[in-house]
Design a protein around this motif. Structure first.
Motif, short mmCIF file in Angstrom:
data_model
loop_
_atom_site.label_atom_id
_atom_site.label_comp_id
_atom_site.label_asym_id
_atom_site.label_seq_id
_atom_site.Cartn_x
_atom_site.Cartn_y
_atom_site.Cartn_z
N ILE A 9 -16.99 -0.42 12.41
CA ILE A 9 -18.11 -0.06 11.87
C ILE A 9 -19.17 0.32 12.99
O ILE A 9 -19.28 -0.36 14.11
CB ILE A 9 -19.16 -0.97 11.23
N THR A 13 -29.36 2.22 15.18
CA THR A 13 -30.51 1.88 14.76
C THR A 13 -31.83 2.10 15.60
O THR A 13 -31.75 1.70 16.74
CB THR A 13 -30.35 0.24 14.13
N GLN A 71 -22.93 6.97 6.42
CA GLN A 71 -24.25 6.71 5.57
C GLN A 71 -25.51 6.99 6.50
O GLN A 71 -25.53 6.30 7.64
CB GLN A 71 -24.07 5.27 4.83
N TYR A 73 -29.43 6.79 6.74
CA TYR A 73 -30.79 6.34 5.98
C TYR A 73 -32.00 6.92 6.64
O TYR A 73 -32.13 7.35 7.82
CB TYR A 73 -30.99 4.62 6.40
N LEU A 79 -24.55 4.46 9.67
CA LEU A 79 -23.47 3.64 9.77
C LEU A 79 -22.17 4.41 9.53
O LEU A 79 -22.42 5.43 8.81
CB LEU A 79 -23.68 2.56 8.89
N LYS A 137 -24.31 -0.04 17.95
CA LYS A 137 -23.27 -1.30 17.52
C LYS A 137 -22.03 -0.86 17.18
O LYS A 137 -21.85 0.02 16.52
CB LYS A 137 -24.14 -1.94 16.29
N GLU A 139 -18.82 -2.64 15.30
CA GLU A 139 -18.22 -4.05 14.60
C GLU A 139 -16.87 -3.80 14.47
O GLU A 139 -16.46 -2.78 13.85
CB GLU A 139 -19.16 -4.28 13.30
N GLU B 97 -31.93 -7.31 11.56
CA GLU B 97 -30.54 -7.70 11.29
C GLU B 97 -30.15 -8.00 10.01
O GLU B 97 -28.91 -7.72 9.50
CB GLU B 97 -30.51 -8.90 12.20
N VAL B 99 -31.46 -6.19 7.34
CA VAL B 99 -31.03 -4.70 6.83
C VAL B 99 -29.92 -4.37 7.48
O VAL B 99 -28.87 -3.51 6.52
CB VAL B 99 -32.14 -3.86 7.48
N TYR B 100 -29.33 -4.52 8.60
CA TYR B 100 -28.01 -4.03 9.00
C TYR B 100 -26.91 -4.85 8.35
O TYR B 100 -26.07 -4.20 7.87
CB TYR B 100 -28.00 -4.28 10.44
N ARG B 103 -26.43 -3.52 4.94
CA ARG B 103 -25.93 -2.09 4.87
C ARG B 103 -24.44 -2.09 5.16
O ARG B 103 -23.67 -1.19 4.79
CB ARG B 103 -26.76 -1.12 5.86
N ALA B 104 -24.27 -3.03 6.32
CA ALA B 104 -22.96 -2.89 6.64
C ALA B 104 -21.91 -3.61 5.57
O ALA B 104 -20.84 -2.88 5.35
CB ALA B 104 -22.54 -4.07 7.79
#
Lengths: 237, 114
Positions: A9, A13, A71, A73, A79, A137, A139, B97, B99-100, B103-104
Motif C-alpha cells: 500500500i 496524506t 482510492q 479521498y 491510497l 507511506k 506498507e 493514524e 483514519v489511515y 482506509r488501509a
C-alpha cells in the motif's frame, strides 16, 4: 478481495486541513486518476484503464483487477494498493517459482514508486489550501506466506546476479511500514528525489545497506534521484 | 385651532427610546376619543406611516431569546462556542493514524463487518 500474498500500500496524506474542490464533479482530479501518467509504455505504472467512480459517497476509486486499486479521498489522501506477487511487483516468475522463491522485481518496485510520487506531485497541486507538508507511506503485508519469504535483489534486472537470484535480501518481518514527511514544494517539483527517499527506506528495511540503489543517479547538485532515463533505457523484464 | 374652536392640529412628540428598552407593549388603544378595552395586547413596529404588528412567531422568538443587545450577543457567543466545540470533537474523532488504518483495511478488503 482479501489476499494472503504479498501486497503493497502506497499512500499520501496531507498534513493539516485541506481538500480537493468540487471533489465528486468531473474535472482535473478524475482525469488525473484515470490517466495517472507513465514514464514509458507498458511499464510499471498506476494506469488502470478504469473510469473513476464514487464509492459510498465517500471516495473515488479506479482499479485494475486485483493488481492495482487507487482510492482518493476529499481530504487529499490517496491510497494505492498494488499486488506484490508475480502479477505485478514481482513480475517475471510463474506462480510455482514465486511460491518457492518470491523475488521482488527491482525494476518494477522502483519504477512504480517513481510513478506513485509523480502522481502525488500532480494531485497535491489541486489541493486548497496547499498543505506545507505531505506524509508518504509505504506498507507491505504478507511478506511471509506459505513457507516462503519475499526477497529483494538490489541489482539491475538485466544483471546476472538478478537472473541467478544471487545476493538475496530477505524480508526480516511479515509486514513493514515506512513513513516519510516531505515538503509539498519538494514533492511537486522533485518527485524523483522523493521517490529515492522512499525506495531507500524500503531497501533499508530489507537490510540493503548500500546507497547504490539501481536505476538511481546523482545530479550535478549532489542529490540522488530515481533516474527515469535509466528506467526508460532498461531491459524490460 | 380654527377661530370656531372646532378643529385643530396637535403634535405628539415621541422622543427616541433606549433600544435596549424596546419593544413597548400596547397597553391602551384610543379610537374616536374613546379608550378601547381589549383582552389581548401586542407589539407594533412603526414603519413609515403605519404600525406593523409583530407576528406570533416574532413574538415567540423574542420571548425565548430576548431582544436586548446583551441577550443577542450572548446568543451569538453561544452559537460560536457550539461551533468550536463541535469542530473540536470532530478533530478528536479523526486521528490521522486511525483514519489511515481504517482506509488501509478498506483497500485491503479487511474491513470488519459491523
Amino acid at each position: 478481495m482479501k489476499t494472503d500474498r504479498p501486497v503493497f500500500i502506497y499512500s499520501m496524506t496531507p498534513r493539516g486541513r485541506t481538500a480537493y474542490k468540487q471533489f465528486f464533479e468531473p474535472g482535473d482530479l478524475k482525469k488525473i486518476i484515470e490517466q495517472p501518467g507513465q514514464i514509458r509504455p507498458t511499464g510499471w505504472d498506476l494506469t488502470t484503464r478504469d473510469r473513476a467512480r464514487i464509492v459510498g459517497g465517500e471516495y473515488l476509486e479506479v482499479a485494475n483487477a486485483e493488481r492495482k486499486r487507487i482510492q482518493v479521498y476529499e481530504d487529499g489522501s490517496v491510497l494505492v494498493r498494488v499486488s506484490g506477487d508475480e502479477d505485478f511487483l514481482s513480475w517475471g516468475q510463474n506462480s510455482n517459482n514465486f511460491d518457492q522463491a518470491p523475488r521482488l522485481n527491482t525494476l518494477s518496485l522502483i519504477e512504480f514508486t517513481l510513478n506513485f510520487c509523480k502522481l502525488c506531485s500532480r494531485l497535491v497541486a489541486l489541493l486548497e489550501p496547499q498543505p506545507r507538508e505531505i506524509n508518504l507511506k509505504v506498507e507491505l503485508k504478507n511478506a511471509f506466506f506459505g513457507d516462503a519469504k519475499l526477497f529483494l535483489i538490489p541489482h539491475l534486472v538485466s544483471s546476472r546476479t538478478f537472473t541467478m537470484t544471487d545476493d538475496r535480501y530477505y524480508a526480516p518481518e511479515p509486514s513493514m511500514m515506512r513513513n516519510v514527511t516531505v515538503a509539498t514544494d519538494e514533492l511537486r517539483t522533485h518527485p524523483n528525489v522523493v521517490a529515492y527517499v522512499l525506495i531507500r527506506r524500503i531497501f533499508y528495511w530489507f537490510r540493503v545497506e548500500s546507497d547504490e540503489i539501481p536505476y538511481t543517479s546523482v545530479t550535478s547538485n549532489g542529490v540522488r534521484i530515481v533516474d527515469e532515463n535509466l528506467i526508460i533505457n532498461s531491459r524490460s523484464s | 385651532v380654527n377661530p370656531e374652536g372646532t378643529h385643530g392640529l396637535g403634535i405628539i412628540e415621541v422622543p427616541p427610546q433606549n433600544p435596549d428598552r424596546q419593544y413597548f407593549l400596547i397597553a391602551n388603544a384610543v379610537d374616536g376619543g374613546f379608550r378601547i378595552r381589549q383582552f389581548v395586547f401586542g407589539i407594533v413596529r412603526r414603519n413609515e406611516s403605519s404600525n406593523d404588528p409583530f407576528t406570533i412567531a416574532q413574538l415567540y422568538e423574542y420571548t425565548q431569546k430576548g431582544k436586548s443587545s446583551l441577550a443577542q450577543t450572548l446568543t451569538r457567543i453561544e452559537d460560536k462556542l457550539d461551533a468550536v466545540l463541535t469542530q473540536g470533537r470532530h478533530v478528536d474523532a479523526s486521528d490521522p493514524e486511525d483514519v489511515y488504518a481504517a482506509r488501509a483495511a478498506r483497500i485491503l478488503d479487511e474491513e470488519e463487518n459491523p
